[in-house]
Structure formats: structure tokens, C-alpha cells
Design an enzyme around this catalytic site. Structure first.
Site, PDB file in Angstrom:
ATOM      1  N   MET A  86      -4.529  38.318  65.501  1.00 39.55           N
ATOM      2  CA  MET A  86      -5.938  38.180  66.106  1.00 39.55           C
ATOM      3  C   MET A  86      -5.720  38.034  67.338  1.00 39.55           C
ATOM      4  SD  MET A  86      -8.447  37.103  63.052  1.00 39.55           S
ATOM      5  CE  MET A  86      -8.510  35.193  63.222  1.00 39.55           C
ATOM      6  N   GLU A  88       3.530  31.245  70.678  1.00 38.09           N
ATOM      7  CA  GLU A  88       5.305  31.385  70.271  1.00 38.09           C
ATOM      8  C   GLU A  88       5.214  31.858  68.516  1.00 38.09           C
ATOM      9  OE1 GLU A  88       8.742  31.768  70.903  1.00 38.09           O
ATOM     10  OE2 GLU A  88       7.507  31.803  72.480  1.00 38.09           O
ATOM     11  N   HIS A 113       3.146  33.505  66.847  1.00 38.85           N
ATOM     12  CA  HIS A 113       3.287  35.229  66.859  1.00 38.85           C
ATOM     13  C   HIS A 113       4.700  35.895  67.444  1.00 38.85           C
ATOM     14  CE1 HIS A 113      -1.083  34.138  67.327  1.00 38.85           C
ATOM     15  NE2 HIS A 113      -1.166  34.619  66.225  1.00 38.85           N
ATOM     16  N   GLY A 123       3.355  34.407  59.290  1.00 37.79           N
ATOM     17  CA  GLY A 123       3.753  32.895  59.331  1.00 37.79           C
ATOM     18  C   GLY A 123       3.502  32.076  58.208  1.00 37.79           C
ATOM     19  N   MET A 130       1.903  25.528  65.901  1.00 38.34           N
ATOM     20  CA  MET A 130       1.050  26.385  66.705  1.00 38.34           C
ATOM     21  C   MET A 130      -0.045  26.902  66.299  1.00 38.34           C
ATOM     22  SD  MET A 130       3.646  27.885  69.607  1.00 38.34           S
ATOM     23  CE  MET A 130       4.714  26.663  70.569  1.00 38.34           C
ATOM     24  N   SER A 131      -1.217  26.984  66.954  1.00 34.04           N
ATOM     25  CA  SER A 131      -2.437  27.664  66.390  1.00 34.04           C
ATOM     26  C   SER A 131      -3.299  28.091  67.626  1.00 34.04           C
ATOM     27  CB  SER A 131      -3.174  26.899  65.455  1.00 34.04           C
ATOM     28  OG  SER A 131      -4.325  27.181  65.403  1.00 34.04           O
TER      29      SER A 131
HETATM   30  O1  PAF Z   1      -3.284  35.388  60.364  1.00 29.22           O
HETATM   31  C1  PAF Z   1      -4.112  35.862  61.186  1.00 29.22           C
HETATM   32  O2  PAF Z   1      -4.183  36.030  61.980  1.00 29.22           O
HETATM   33  C2  PAF Z   1      -5.193  36.902  60.341  1.00 29.22           C
HETATM   34  O3  PAF Z   1      -5.722  36.187  59.245  1.00 29.22           O
HETATM   35  C3  PAF Z   1      -4.734  38.288  60.159  1.00 29.22           C
HETATM   36  C4  PAF Z   1      -3.630  38.304  59.011  1.00 29.22           C
HETATM   37  C5  PAF Z   1      -4.409  39.014  61.091  1.00 29.22           C
HETATM   38  C6  PAF Z   1      -5.803  39.325  59.211  1.00 29.22           C
HETATM   39  O4  PAF Z   1      -7.121  39.282  60.157  1.00 29.22           O
END
Ligand code: PAF
Length: 278
Positions: free
Chosen positions: A29, A34, A36, A146, A183-184
Site C-alpha cells: 500500500m 525496509e 517492503h 511479510g 516496521m510498519s
Molecule cells: O499488507 C498490505 O500492505 C496490504 O494488506 C496488501 C496485501 C497490499 C493488500 O492491500
């Protein structure tokens, strides 16, 4: 190399069909951190062509959640993905994903109504629907996700199995800040003090591992200790669960390979974390 930006589903599907070699897909999203980027690095190593999607999916937010405030920085995301040589970025608009008259939903039953699904009853329906659509468009060989969103990972694996998608989902380890906070994108909502308090999540999970090493196996006892630690750091517990890693069923006793999952509200931010007991 600058990744190619793709905005429409038709264009993305056409590109994917013409790709020779394996496709690694990282759904996101945006507002990349880090966590991602580590997924993109693994995908780059393991597959020929890497596609990253950036789409803040409205259907996984309920009306009282943070859809409008959800952090976004597309230019920075593109720069970071260029540095990693991602090949394609799929950036659909909301209307591209959910055009007028949209009516179809993908729903995995039961395991979406427990844990995060209790306080967010429509969340996983939004996740499974958008990921099913993205997988239909991109048709990846591998999808990298993740383990921080552990329930999401289990739910999507179930969907892939039940709906015969050919994609294999690869779960990757949680990436943490130096002080241990998972991380978020939502960590940015925390104040300096909230950020400090939030460390109690990982601390409580490490304490659980320590108890297991000391041969304390009773789930209720460990859950009570985790709750104490979180509450002493001004956290409000949403849930603390000790579950089987494959079925998410509650376990009365800890065993090797089980997962402890926690969700807590620190200041106004809902954070999740988990640990595999080893
Ligand atoms: O984990 C996420 O960022 C979201 O839930 C995803 C998998 C991209 C779906 O929108």
C-alpha cells in the site's frame, strides 16, 4: 534502472503475459519501509522480473479507520524501488480496481473472523479481494509477503489453495527497527513517548520465548504476563493469542513452532506483532 510505471489493469496484464521468465510480485500500500524493501530484494534474487503494486486499498479499511490519513509518498516509493531495480510498479487508481458497479468479493471464512478480524470484521474480505484481483492481473509465479501481518499471510495462503491460484506465497521474516519495533507504515503516527512505549510489544513476545525456554508452557499464564507488560506501558490490548501457525487455532499450551500474536493500541495507533516460538 527506473521501473516502468503501469496504471491500468489491461496494460499490466498484457505486460505480464509477455514476460519470459518468472515473475515475483510484492503487493504493497506504498509508503515503503525496509520491511517492503526486504521483500523486493528477495524477489529480485529469486525471480526474473519483479512487479511491485502500490494501492491503498479502501475496501480493507472500515469507515472509522485511517484510510484518509494513511501515509502516502509515491515519489519516494518510486525512488526507493528504482534503487532496487524493481522492473514494474503497478499503480492503479481506485476506479481501475473498483469501477462503478463493482460487485464481487472474495471471502475466506472463519479464520478471517478471529484475531484482527474480531475488531476489523470486513478487513480481510478487502485484502483477499484486492490480492485476488492483483494476482489475476499479474499472474505471478511467487508473491512475497511479510510475516508481520501473520494472519493476512495465513488467510492469503488459504485463498490461494482454495481458489487454485498457481502463485506460491513466500512468507518473509519481520524486519525491525534497531530498537526492536516491527516496521510498519503506521509507526509514523506515534509520538516520541508512544514510540518508546510501543517497544513493549516485542519485549513481551521475547519474554514469552524466555518463559518457554524456562519450561513454562501454559498459554493463559504467558498471555497474562504479556498483557501486564503491555498495560504497564500504556498499551490497550486488543488481543493476545497463542495459535497453531498453520490453522490459527488456539493452543492451550505452547509448543515449538507455534505463534504468539499480539495487537495493542498505543496512543491511538493499533500495532501488531508476533513471534514464532522456537
Ligand atoms: O499488507 C498490505 O500492505 C496490504 O494488506 C496488501 C496485501 C497490499 C493488500 O492491500
Amino acid at each position: 534502472m527506473k521501473p516502468i510505471l503501469v496504471k491500468t489493469a489491461n496494460e499490466m496484464a498484457k505486460i505480464s503475459r509477455e514476460i519470459k521468465g518468472t515473475i515475483g510480485f510484492v503487493p504493497t500500500m506504498g509508503y515503503l519501509h525496509e520491511g517492503h524493501l526486504s521483500l523486493v530484494r528477495v524477489a529480485k534474487k529469486e525471480t526474473d522480473v519483479v512487479v511491485v503494486s502500490i494501492f491503498v486499498n479502501p475496501s480493507q479499511f472500515s469507515p472509522n479507520e485511517d484510510l484518509d490519513e494513511y501515509p502516502r509518498d509515491i515519489d519516494r516509493d518510486i525512488r526507493l524501488l528504482s534503487e532496487l531495480n524493481a522492473n514494474y510498479i503497478f499503480l492503479p487508481t481506485e476506479n481501475e480496481v473498483y469501477p462503478d458497479g463493482y460487485k464481487t468479493w472474495v471471502n475466506v471464512e472463519k479464520i478471517t473472523q478471529i484475531l484482527c478480524g474480531k475488531s476489523r470484521p470486513t478487513h480481510f474480505r478487502g485484502v483477499t479481494t484486492v490480492v485476488a484481483k492483483l494476482m489475476n492481473i499479474i499472474d505471478p509465479d511467487f508473491m512475497y509477503m511479510g510475516e508481520k501481518d501473520f494472519q493476512q499471510l495465513v488467510v492469503l495462503k488459504q485463498m490461494v489453495k482454495d481458489l487454485n491460484f498457481r502463485t506460491k506465497i513466500i512468507g518473509c521474516p519481520i524486519i525491525r527497527e534497531n530498537d526492536g519495533l516491527a516496521m510498519s507504515s503506521r509507526n509514523k503516527y506515534l509520538s516520541k513517548q508512544g514510540r518508546k512505549n510501543a517497544l513493549c510489544l516485542q519485549k513481551s513476545l521475547l519474554l514469552a520465548q524466555k518463559r518457554y525456554n524456562e519450561k513454562v508452557f501454559t498459554s493463559n499464564k504467558i498471555i497474562a504476563e504479556i498483557a501486564d507488560l503491555i498495560e504497564n506501558n500504556k498499551g490497550v490490548v486488543d488481543y493476545i493469542e497463542i495459535v497453531d501457525s498453520y490453522t490459527l487455532e488456539h493452543l492451550y499450551e505452547l509448543k515449538k513452532g507455534c505463534r504468539i500474536l499480539v495487537a495493542a493500541i498505543i496512543e491511538n495507533t493499533r500495532l501488531i506483532d508476533n513471534i514464532e516460538i522456537t
